[in-house]
Design an enzyme around this catalytic site. Structure first.
Site, PDB file in Angstrom:
ATOM      1  N   ASP A  39       0.856  -1.199   0.000  1.00  0.00           N
ATOM      2  CA  ASP A  39       0.000   0.000   0.000  1.00  0.00           C
ATOM      3  C   ASP A  39       0.889   1.246   0.000  1.00  0.00           C
ATOM      4  O   ASP A  39       0.886   2.010   0.948  1.00  0.00           O
ATOM      5  CB  ASP A  39      -0.933  -0.008   1.233  1.00  0.00           C
ATOM      6  CG  ASP A  39      -0.185  -0.150   2.559  1.00  0.00           C
ATOM      7  OD1 ASP A  39       0.998  -0.578   2.546  1.00  0.00           O
ATOM      8  OD2 ASP A  39      -0.752   0.182   3.615  1.00  0.00           O
TER       9      ASP A  39
ATOM     10  N   HIS B  73       9.556   0.016   9.145  1.00  0.00           N
ATOM     11  CA  HIS B  73       8.655  -1.143   9.244  1.00  0.00           C
ATOM     12  C   HIS B  73       8.804  -2.087   8.046  1.00  0.00           C
ATOM     13  O   HIS B  73       9.164  -3.256   8.204  1.00  0.00           O
ATOM     14  CB  HIS B  73       7.196  -0.675   9.272  1.00  0.00           C
ATOM     15  CG  HIS B  73       6.846   0.244  10.390  1.00  0.00           C
ATOM     16  ND1 HIS B  73       6.693  -0.189  11.682  1.00  0.00           N
ATOM     17  CD2 HIS B  73       6.612   1.582  10.413  1.00  0.00           C
ATOM     18  CE1 HIS B  73       6.361   0.832  12.454  1.00  0.00           C
ATOM     19  NE2 HIS B  73       6.311   1.920  11.718  1.00  0.00           N
TER      20      HIS B  73
END
Ligand code: NOS
Length: 394
Positions: free
Chosen positions: A13, A245
């Site tokens: 995303d 992340h």
């Protein structure tokens, strides 16, 4: 090193840290990116697709197919939470990049995942960097998918720590808790890397300055889009640094020995104020009654980065390696140009010059392990899971 690169599909995303992970993957000889699938999360799905195509064009890799994913949650929910305050309205730091020329393929993300897993059973890894809707749809579309897929490496969850959306939930799991629960209980080979681990991997402001001095294409691109990500972290965490992340989850997919894990069943809270909460049952206690975790398949949950015993005399060396490894990490975003040299000031004020742009993967991963070792020693880790037994026997 294995001769055959590992086939991976990145479900993404994009997203600033997604862009980092995608560039890192495209620079890694150990993997062959066979496709990108898109999902809402950091942005809506349409924009995720546009950004995925754009990033591949920036990288000159328009040969890689992009399959568009779901626009709604597994339960057809349309009230999606997107993190434009983290990544910008365009998902890439509000840089107003031109629209991509390419188009997604006809197949949906779920159909593409099913098809690729079937074509090479056991040998395709999915690196899932957003909410897990597409993966859950693939599981529902084909009962064999969980068996056919090699491994699913998930960036998601907050195991025994607070979430980042609210105290209970991490963003990707919060995005579609029902899908996450389907995936975690599917029986597929799963490794999940949550923010309990990724919050230990930080790109600092001074690291970014070093990145900015490189005139490599990826380094320059990332320096630009990182501005907004830094502002968000300054505001949210009062820190001059950003959490890596997605790159961390990608690295764990390439070299699982970078993290240590606990094994157990993971269930996801799908309603109420703790919606999106991920709870690992580590199987150490035998409960007197049947629970919602009983007889559920086992997954691997990263609890810490692998920490080989570093004794006090080694610590200083490890610290030097820590600086070096960070540079090596960023150098992967850059072209490996033969004669590039880089000078850095070490904590003990000595200066070293290293030809870091030629580091190979095994050297890089061993350096990253040193980074982890140092972090584990220096940052007292309050996560009770971190003292758990390691799968790797470390
Ligand atoms: O506060 C937040 N809300 C929503 N998404 C976030 C937040 N902080 C980070 N991320 C994004 O969610 C993933 C990790 O959980 C990463 O993609 C990160 O960029």
């Amino acid at each position: 090193m294995a001769a055959e690169p590992k086939k991976i599909i990145i479900d993404t995303d994009p997203g600033i840290d997604d862009a980092m992970a995608i560039f890192l993957a495209l620079r890694s000889p150990e993997v062959q990116v066979i496709g990108l699938t898109t999902i809402y999360g950091n942005v809506y799905t349409t924009l995720a697709t546009r950004n995925a195509l754009h990033l591949l064009e920036v990288a000159g890799r328009t040969d890689i197919p992009v399959a568009e994913g779901s626009h709604v949650t597994l339960t057809k929910g349309t009230k999606l939470r997107v993190a434009d305050f983290v990544h910008g309205a365009d998902g890439l730091g509000n840089q107003n990049f031109p629209p991509p020329e390419g188009k997604p393929i006809e197949d949906s993300a779920a159909a593409f995942l099913v098809q690729q897993a079937k074509l090479d059973p056991g040998n395709v890894t999915v690196v899932a960097l957003g909410p897990l809707t597409n993966i859950a749809l693939a599981i529902q579309l084909d009962l064999e998918f969980a068996k056919n897929i090699g491994q699913i490496v998930i960036l998601g969850g907050a195991f025994a720590v607070n979430g980042n959306v609210n105290p209970a939930a991490e963003a990707n799991i919060f995005g579609d808790p029902d899908a996450a629960d389907v995936v975690f209980t599917s029986g597929a080979d799963i490794l999940t890397v949550g923010i309990n681990v990724t919050h230990q991997v930080v790109l600092t402001g001074s690291d970014r300055e070093k990145l900015a001095t490189s005139n490599g294409k990826f380094a320059q691109y990332l320096t630009k889009i990182l501005n907004l990500y830094f502002s968000y972290h300054r505001e949210a965490y009062n820190t001059d640094g950003v959490y890596l992340h997605d790159p961390t989850a990608f690295l764990a997919a390439v070299d699982p020995t970078l993290v240590t894990c606990m094994e157990g069943s993971v269930r996801v809270q799908t309603s109420g104020i703790t919606r999106g909460l991920t709870i690992l049952y580590n199987k150490q206690k035998r409960f007197g009654e049947i629970t919602e975790w009983s007889n559920k398949p086992t997954v691997k949950v990263a609890v810490t980065v692998d920490a080989p015993r570093v004794d006090d005399t080694q610590e200083e060396v490890a610290l030097d390696l820590f600086i070096l490894a960070l540079q090596a990490f960023y150098s992967l975003f850059n072209a490996r140009r033969r004669n590039d040299t880089c000078t850095t000031t070490l904590p003990n004020s000595s200066t070293i010059s290293n030809n870091i742009f030629n580091l190979d993967w095994s050297r890089l991963t061993s350096l990253l392990k040193q980074v982890s070792a140092v972090r584990n020693r220096l940052c007292a880790c309050s996560n009770p899971l971190a003292s758990g037994r390691s799968l790797n026997g470390a």
